[in-house]
Design a protein around this motif. Structure first.
Motif, mmCIF file in Angstrom:
data_model
loop_
_atom_site.group_PDB
_atom_site.id
_atom_site.type_symbol
_atom_site.label_atom_id
_atom_site.label_comp_id
_atom_site.label_asym_id
_atom_site.label_seq_id
_atom_site.Cartn_x
_atom_site.Cartn_y
_atom_site.Cartn_z
ATOM 1 N N CYS A 13 0.872 -1.109 0.176
ATOM 2 C CA CYS A 13 0.374 0.079 -0.261
ATOM 3 C C CYS A 13 0.509 1.375 0.115
ATOM 4 O O CYS A 13 0.297 2.765 0.714
ATOM 5 N N VAL A 14 2.259 1.060 -0.695
ATOM 6 C CA VAL A 14 3.091 2.394 -0.396
ATOM 7 C C VAL A 14 3.297 2.909 -2.192
ATOM 8 O O VAL A 14 3.151 3.734 -2.202
ATOM 9 N N ALA A 15 3.959 2.169 -2.384
ATOM 10 C CA ALA A 15 4.422 2.891 -4.142
ATOM 11 C C ALA A 15 3.439 3.211 -5.015
ATOM 12 O O ALA A 15 3.104 3.302 -6.128
ATOM 13 N N GLY A 16 2.335 2.279 -5.338
ATOM 14 C CA GLY A 16 0.790 2.236 -5.737
ATOM 15 C C GLY A 16 -0.074 3.352 -5.444
ATOM 16 O O GLY A 16 -0.718 3.439 -6.383
ATOM 17 N N ALA A 17 0.591 4.455 -4.418
ATOM 18 C CA ALA A 17 -0.998 5.313 -4.236
ATOM 19 C C ALA A 17 -0.702 5.981 -5.575
ATOM 20 O O ALA A 17 0.415 6.541 -6.043
ATOM 21 N N SER A 18 -1.901 7.159 -5.546
ATOM 22 C CA SER A 18 -1.825 7.972 -6.498
ATOM 23 C C SER A 18 -1.754 9.252 -5.753
ATOM 24 O O SER A 18 -2.268 9.490 -4.449
ATOM 25 N N THR A 19 -1.544 10.140 -6.522
ATOM 26 C CA THR A 19 -2.223 11.459 -5.763
ATOM 27 C C THR A 19 -3.551 12.034 -5.300
ATOM 28 O O THR A 19 -4.423 11.761 -6.489
ATOM 29 N N ILE A 20 -3.668 12.930 -4.777
ATOM 30 C CA ILE A 20 -4.896 13.337 -5.066
ATOM 31 C C ILE A 20 -5.225 14.180 -6.363
ATOM 32 O O ILE A 20 -6.984 13.900 -6.625
ATOM 33 N N ASP A 21 -5.370 14.762 -7.127
ATOM 34 C CA ASP A 21 -5.231 15.553 -8.145
ATOM 35 C C ASP A 21 -5.580 15.012 -9.442
ATOM 36 O O ASP A 21 -6.456 14.289 -9.664
ATOM 37 N N ARG A 22 -4.425 13.510 -8.910
ATOM 38 C CA ARG A 22 -4.683 12.255 -10.187
ATOM 39 C C ARG A 22 -5.934 11.458 -9.998
ATOM 40 O O ARG A 22 -7.031 11.282 -10.797
ATOM 41 N N LEU A 23 -6.734 11.336 -8.931
ATOM 42 C CA LEU A 23 -7.453 10.197 -8.109
ATOM 43 C C LEU A 23 -8.347 11.444 -9.352
ATOM 44 O O LEU A 23 -9.646 10.709 -9.452
ATOM 45 N N GLU A 24 -8.801 12.913 -8.976
ATOM 46 C CA GLU A 24 -10.067 12.753 -9.317
ATOM 47 C C GLU A 24 -10.294 13.584 -10.083
ATOM 48 O O GLU A 24 -11.439 13.259 -10.939
ATOM 49 N N SER A 25 -8.891 13.824 -11.048
ATOM 50 C CA SER A 25 -8.736 14.084 -12.479
ATOM 51 C C SER A 25 -9.502 12.363 -12.784
ATOM 52 O O SER A 25 -10.126 12.378 -13.602
ATOM 53 N N MET A 26 -9.110 10.800 -12.242
ATOM 54 C CA MET A 26 -9.676 9.925 -12.867
ATOM 55 C C MET A 26 -10.881 9.502 -13.183
ATOM 56 O O MET A 26 -12.110 9.101 -13.190
ATOM 57 N N LEU A 27 -11.371 10.174 -11.653
ATOM 58 C CA LEU A 27 -13.241 9.613 -11.415
ATOM 59 C C LEU A 27 -13.917 11.040 -11.759
ATOM 60 O O LEU A 27 -15.072 10.107 -12.329
ATOM 61 N N THR A 28 -13.759 12.120 -11.808
ATOM 62 C CA THR A 28 -13.982 13.396 -12.921
ATOM 63 C C THR A 28 -14.332 12.697 -14.368
ATOM 64 O O THR A 28 -15.197 12.466 -15.010
ATOM 65 N N GLU A 29 -13.182 11.753 -15.028
ATOM 66 C CA GLU A 29 -13.168 11.486 -16.676
ATOM 67 C C GLU A 29 -13.731 10.073 -16.304
ATOM 68 O O GLU A 29 -14.262 10.017 -17.687
ATOM 69 N N THR A 30 -13.929 9.532 -15.351
ATOM 70 C CA THR A 30 -14.864 8.134 -15.830
ATOM 71 C C THR A 30 -16.741 8.676 -15.492
ATOM 72 O O THR A 30 -17.441 8.030 -16.406
ATOM 73 N N GLY A 31 -16.533 10.026 -15.335
ATOM 74 C CA GLY A 31 -18.059 10.569 -15.247
ATOM 75 C C GLY A 31 -18.458 10.620 -14.180
ATOM 76 O O GLY A 31 -19.801 11.396 -13.250
ATOM 77 N N PHE A 32 -17.872 10.700 -12.229
ATOM 78 C CA PHE A 32 -18.538 10.842 -11.351
ATOM 79 C C PHE A 32 -18.489 12.041 -11.156
ATOM 80 O O PHE A 32 -17.656 12.939 -11.947
#
Length: 284
Positions: A222-241
């Protein structure tokens, strides 16, 4: 931070290797118990796994936000002391709802969710580790959880039908995926219009040291695969959330800093609550 070896991953591992090391680690925990791993992010660790010399699974769960009532209400060994938060605290579950747990492990969060949704609701746990699914099914029998079922599958390829779930929960699992955009695409697919996402996970606040990012044990813990907040927000909004919210937990450094023997992981990692909603009317 240098680019990962596989563009779809956050870590320095290719997707196939990342899935392999994660599956092997959690298979070992399922068969040997959480004491097989020492602390969440050390070279002998797994996400949220307690230090066997100092912390029990129950004590770890309390640190993550679970109450004594939560711990007492679930029989058996469903609580392995894994995770980085308590998704129940942000899910606001209601009677009769259908709940899906991504990376359900031994079933602890599923059994707590089942108590909230009642006999008129249902809970599905999905895990990619056969040993964990077997363990969770045994725990379901012990808890008389007839409206809880566990399915073997990857969270990037959910064995769940379209538009069938009201709430998706997860506890420190999405960071383990080598393809997070696909995880969110699948989550969006299975949620009913108006359905919601309520996830506890870790997010990056600074660059991970290169030697950690490329270390298989760090990826699986659970360390090396984490994403930044900005990247997670982009993934979620691009998906349609919509209504995307990612809120770091200020006090998570109290347990995160002990996840690695060589690094203070809290210098670049924090636990966060991640919520989002699928639009009530799907115009896509």
């Amino acid at each position: 931070m240098s680019e990962p070896s596989d563009p779809s991953t956050e870590s320095g591992l290719d997707a196939r290797t990342q899935r392999k090391v994660v599956r092997e680690r959690y298979a070992r925990i399922a068969t040997e118990g959480s004491d097989a791993e020492s602390s969440c992010c050390s070279s002998d660790s797994s996400c949220g796994s307690p230090d066997e010399e100092s912390t029990s699974s129950d004590e770890t769960a309390r640190q993550l936000g679970y109450s004594d009532g939560d711990l007492e209400s679930v029989d058996g060994n469903a609580n392995l002391g894994l995770g980085c938060g308590n998704p129940q605290a942000i899910a606001s579950l209601n009677s009769g709802e259908s709940v899906l747990d991504l990376g359900s492990g031994a079933g602890f969060d599923c059994f707590l969710a089942a108590q909230e949704v009642g006999a008129s609701g249902r809970v599905i746990g999905v895990d990619m580790t056969p040993e964990m699914v077997e363990k969770a099914r045994a725990n379901a029998s012990q808890n008389d959880a007839e409206h809880v079922e566990f399915r073997l599958g990857e969270i990037e390829h959910l064995p769940v039908s379209d538009d069938s779930i009201d709430v998706i929960i997860s506890n420190c699992v999405v960071n383990l995926s080598p393809n997070k955009p696909q995880v969110f695409d699948e989550a969006f697919r299975v949620l009913r219009p108006g359905g919601r996402l309520a996830i506890s996970d870790v997010v990056l606040t600074a660059a991970v040291p290169d030697e950690v990012r490329a270390d298989p044990d760090s990826v699986a813990s659970c360390v090396a695969g984490a994403s930044t907040i900005d990247r997670l927000e982009s993934m979620l909004t691009e998906t349609g959330f919509e209504s995307v919210s990612i809120s770091p937990k200020d006090d998570s450094d109290e347990f995160i800093r002990d996840w690695d023997d060589d690094y203070d992981v809290s210098e670049f990692l924090v636990s966060a609550s991640i919520t989002a909603r699928k639009p009530a009317v799907d115009d896509t």
